[in-house]
Scaffold this motif. Structure first.
Motif, short mmCIF file in Angstrom:
data_model
loop_
_atom_site.label_atom_id
_atom_site.label_comp_id
_atom_site.label_asym_id
_atom_site.label_seq_id
_atom_site.Cartn_x
_atom_site.Cartn_y
_atom_site.Cartn_z
N ALA A 1 0.84 -1.19 0.00
CA ALA A 1 0.00 0.00 0.00
C ALA A 1 0.87 1.25 0.00
N GLY A 2 0.29 2.36 -0.47
CA GLY A 2 1.05 3.61 -0.44
C GLY A 2 0.20 4.78 -0.88
N GLY A 3 0.76 5.97 -0.70
CA GLY A 3 0.04 7.21 -0.98
C GLY A 3 -0.35 7.86 0.33
N GLY A 4 -0.33 9.20 0.39
CA GLY A 4 -0.55 9.93 1.64
C GLY A 4 -1.80 9.54 2.39
N ASP A 5 -2.97 9.63 1.74
CA ASP A 5 -4.22 9.29 2.42
C ASP A 5 -4.26 7.81 2.80
N THR A 6 -3.62 6.99 2.00
CA THR A 6 -3.63 5.55 2.25
C THR A 6 -2.92 5.24 3.56
N VAL A 7 -1.75 5.81 3.74
CA VAL A 7 -0.98 5.56 4.97
C VAL A 7 -1.78 6.03 6.17
N ALA A 8 -2.38 7.21 6.07
CA ALA A 8 -3.20 7.73 7.17
C ALA A 8 -4.40 6.82 7.45
N ALA A 9 -5.04 6.33 6.38
CA ALA A 9 -6.21 5.47 6.54
C ALA A 9 -5.85 4.13 7.18
N LEU A 10 -4.72 3.56 6.76
CA LEU A 10 -4.30 2.27 7.33
C LEU A 10 -3.87 2.44 8.78
N ASN A 11 -3.23 3.56 9.08
CA ASN A 11 -2.88 3.83 10.48
C ASN A 11 -4.13 4.03 11.32
N ASN A 12 -5.13 4.71 10.76
CA ASN A 12 -6.40 4.92 11.44
C ASN A 12 -7.08 3.59 11.77
N ALA A 13 -6.90 2.63 10.86
CA ALA A 13 -7.50 1.30 11.05
C ALA A 13 -6.66 0.40 11.95
N GLY A 14 -5.45 0.86 12.28
CA GLY A 14 -4.55 0.03 13.08
C GLY A 14 -4.03 -1.17 12.31
#
Length: 404
Positions: free
Chosen positions: A358-371
């Protein structure tokens, strides 16, 4: 020697002892600085293994990096001097700073450096020759080195002197972070284990036309989510009411669907959606079929049937490539679809059933948000370079490392 399409540190070491050799190492030290100190050292942490491995073998590591956009002028607001203490702290090594990246200011500091030490050169963008990919400037950079190592994938989409031209002037190798990134990307798209599911989300298809065009010929299933899914739904005659939608790109959406069908790629759009009358935290919402959005409502997430369908696709897949959220993940409850899908991919990856990149700014934030980020096979923080690679574009900094 490595069997990869690009040379690595293993190739460098195979050529003999590097004690006292001057290794010019391109890193991405363009990190946030607040009140004179680095506030997020993530990018530094990623290059520390390469720095330590090289110094551990006795090399003199000479770090090259850009910092901000000084536009070819010496501007101390963009000096890398503030970053030197963080590099020293993260690596556990003494770091000497040079006030320029070329000329006497650089060469005099390097000349006094001992084997196993680190020198950080001043911002390469203080010189116009950097962003112009100028050969004469690259000659100056290369003059103080015996070998070149690029560990800055996030800058690899730039044809700049310190990422491309210099690699033609010295033996060039990928650092460990660059190697990990390229290995992950090759495993995800260049030589993936099939079936491959790609998830592309986000607000607008206009920003991801090249990406979608490339993926439909490379993957088995293309999941489209976020605001861009609304444009595809509308292109098929579905009334998305107040939803974010690029109605003027209906023809483009239909062309992508036709190209996918011709390539044998199945495009998966939301079956059901979560709708609300306004976009705000904990707004009253309900789940409806994607074809039955009520008047005055907007689509803000995928529904439970869509989540279940995606889970089944992931379980049948071997590779997942992810760029962009499935819904308005920034606020609850519209993060549910992205969170559920991300956690399912993470679980399957942890079980050894799936290769997930996975990658891309929003993607990293979204995956971190999901833990879920830590359990993906690889999460790229490279942003633009990651997207251009997914779009099938040649990255100058990577191409310069490839075996000729």
């Amino acid at each position: 020697m490595s069997e990869k399409s690009f040379a690595t540190l293993d190739d460098l070491f195979a050529h003999g002892d590097i004690t006292g050799k001057r290794v010019l190492m391109r890193a991405d030290l363009n990190v946030p600085v607040r009140d004179g100190a680095v506030s997020d050292a993530t990018r530094i942490e990623r290059v520390v293994p390469t720095i330590r491995e090289l110094t551990g073998k006795g090399a003199i590591v000479i770090l090259l990096s850009h910092f901000g956009r000084p536009k070819g002028e010496r501007n101390l607001e963009f000096s890398l001097k503030a970053v030197a203490p963080a590099v020293a702290d993260q690596s556990g090594l003494e770091v000497t700073f040079a006030d320029d990246c070329v000329g006497d200011a650089a060469s005099s500091v390097i000349a006094s450096a001992k084997p196993g030490s680190v020198v950080l050169l001043e911002n390469t963008r203080f010189h116009k020759g950097e962003t112009n990919n100028d050969g004469a400037f690259a000659d100056q950079l290369a003059a103080v080195g015996d070998a070149y190592v690029n560990d800055a994938f996030s800058a690899a989409h730039r044809a700049h002197a310190s990422t491309q031209a210099i690699a033609k002037r010295l033996p060039a190798y990928a650092g460990r972070a660059m190697e990990a990134e390229l290995t992950a990307l090759e495993g995800a798209l260049a030589k993936p284990e099939k079936p491959v599911v790609a998830i592309v989300g986000g607000a607008k298809i206009s920003t991801k036309l090249d990406l979608l065009g490339n993926l439909v010929s490379r993957v088995d299933y293309l999941v489209i989510g976020g605001g861009m899914a609304n444009t595809f739904l509308a292109a098929q005659g579905i009334d998305v009411k107040k939803s974010l939608c690029e109605h003027d790109l209906g023809d483009t959406a239909r062309e992508i669907l036709a190209k996918a069908e011709a390539a044998g790629c199945q495009v998966l759009l939301p079956r059901d959606v979560v709708v609300a009358q306004e976009f705000k935290a904990m707004a009253p919402c309900k789940t409806v079929p994607a074809t039955e959005v009520p008047d005055g409502h907007m689509i803000l997430d995928v529904g439970s049937d869509t989540i279940a369908d995606l889970a089944a696709r992931f379980e049948a897949a071997k590779t997942v490539v992810w760029n962009g959220p499935l819904g308005a993940f920034e606020i609850a409850p519209f993060d549910n679809g992205t969170n559920a899908a991300a956690r399912h991919v993470a679980m399957l990856t942890k079980m050894g059933e799936l290769n997930s990149v996975a990658g891309g700014g929003d993607t990293v934030a979204a995956l971190n948000n999901a833990g879920a980020a830590d359990d993906f096979s690889y999460v790229s923080t490279a942003g633009g370079a990651f997207l251009e690679w997914l779009e099938g574009k040649t990255l100058p900094g990577v191409d310069a490392l490839s075996r000729s």
